[in-house]
Write an enzyme that holds these catalytic residues in place. Structure first.
Site, mmCIF file in Angstrom:
data_model
loop_
_atom_site.group_PDB
_atom_site.id
_atom_site.type_symbol
_atom_site.label_atom_id
_atom_site.label_comp_id
_atom_site.label_asym_id
_atom_site.label_seq_id
_atom_site.Cartn_x
_atom_site.Cartn_y
_atom_site.Cartn_z
ATOM 1 C CG HIS A 62 36.551 34.909 34.167
ATOM 2 N ND1 HIS A 62 36.346 35.254 32.847
ATOM 3 C CD2 HIS A 62 37.639 34.090 34.167
ATOM 4 C CE1 HIS A 62 37.272 34.684 32.095
ATOM 5 N NE2 HIS A 62 38.061 33.963 32.871
ATOM 6 C CE LYS A 69 39.277 37.813 34.067
ATOM 7 N NZ LYS A 69 40.704 37.658 34.417
#
Length: 252
Positions: free
Chosen positions: A143, A147
Site C-alpha cells: 500500500h 497508510k
C-alpha cells in the site's frame, strides 16, 4: 434513491464516493461527518455524530478512523440508520461492537469493498482446500506510504479465509527468529511505499511448483463503487451482519 451519510467525507475515499454519487440520480449524499469540516461540499458536514441532526433512512458509509466507531454505532442505533463500515485497522473488540450493533440495525462490514479482491479471496480459499498441507502459504500486501495500519485489513481477510480450520498461526516478522518454517504458519508481509493503491498476493509454495494468486487495484474508485453498491443493497435489509458475499449472491 439511496440517501447516504458519508463518514470521513473529506478524506480521499470520501471524496471518491461523493463524486460518484453526484453523477447519478440513484444516490444522494445528504450529510457528511469529518473532523476536518472546512472544505466546500454540496451537503452539510458535521465534526462528529454528537451534533448531527437526524436523517431517517439514510445509509451511513464509513471510511474514517476506528476512533469514530463507537459514536457512529450509537447514532445509527438511536436513529435506525443502516451502516456500511469500510474502515480498516479495527480491533477485535471493535468487531464485537459491530456484531452487537447488528442485532438492532443492518450492518455491511468488509475490510475491502472491491468485488475483485473478494473474488481473489474465494479463489485463495478454494486453492487452500485443494492443495492442503503440502503447500506453504505466504501473503504479501502493498500500500501507499500514508497508510497507517499494517498488515492491511484485506490481508487478514485473506488469511482468515484460507485458515478456516484455525490450524495455522500468523507470522509477521521472521528476522528475529532463527528456525525452520513451521508447516502450520501463514506468513503475512507488509510493504509501504509511494502511491500504491493496493496490491495483494497469495503464494502457495510446494515441492517443485509455486502457485500465485494476485489482485492489483489501479485506483480508489473500485472501493468507492463497492461501497456505493453496498449502501443500495443494505438500505431495505433487516437487522443483521452482511458482507460482500451476500451482495454478490443477491446479483446472481
Amino acid at each position: 434513491m439511496t440517501e447516504i451519510i458519508l463518514c470521513g467525507c473529506n478524506g480521499k475515499m470520501g471524496k471518491n464516493i461523493s463524486a460518484i454519487a453526484s453523477q447519478t440520480e440513484d444516490f444522494s449524499v445528504v450529510a457528511g461527518v469529518d473532523v476536518f469540516a472546512e472544505s466546500e461540499t454540496r451537503f452539510p458536514v458535521f465534526k462528529s455524530f454528537g451534533n448531527m441532526r437526524e436523517y431517517p433512512g439514510a445509509v451511513i458509509i464509513d471510511f474514517s478512523h476506528p476512533s469514530v466507531l463507537q459514536n457512529l454505532l450509537s447514532y445509527a442505533i438511536k436513529h435506525k440508520n443502516p451502516c456500511v463500515i469500510c474502515t480498516t485497522g479495527l480491533s477485535e473488540n471493535d468487531v464485537v461492537k459491530i456484531k452487537k450493533a447488528s442485532e438492532k440495525i443492518p450492518i455491511f462490514y468488509s475490510g475491502n469493498m472491491s468485488i475483485g479482491i473478494n473474488l481473489l479471496i474465494s479463489l485463495a480459499k478454494t486453492a487452500a482446500k485443494t492443495l492442503g498441507s503440502d503447500f506453504d502459504i505466504e501473503i504479501i500486501e502493498k500500500h501507499h506510504n500514508l497508510k497507517l495500519d499494517a498488515p492491511s485489513g484485506t490481508a487478514f481477510m485473506i488469511a482468515n479465509a484460507v485458515n478456516e480450520s484455525n490450524e495455522h498461526k500468523y507470522i509477521y516478522d521472521r528476522h528475529n527468529v532463527r528456525k525452520r518454517r513451521d508447516k502450520k504458519e501463514i506468513g503475512i508481509h507488509s510493504v509501504r511505499g509511494g502511491t500504491i493503491v493496493g496490491e495483494h498476493e497469495i503464494i502457495f509454495a510446494g515441492n517443485d511448483e509455486v502457485i500465485t494468486v494476485s489482485h492489483s487495484a489501479q485506483s480508489k474508485t473500485v472501493f468507492a463503487q463497492g461501497a456505493i453498491r453496498a449502501s443500495e443493497f443494505l438500505k431495505d435489509k433487516k437487522s443483521g451482519m452482511y458482507d460482500m458475499n451476500d451482495m454478490i449472491r443477491s446479483k446472481i
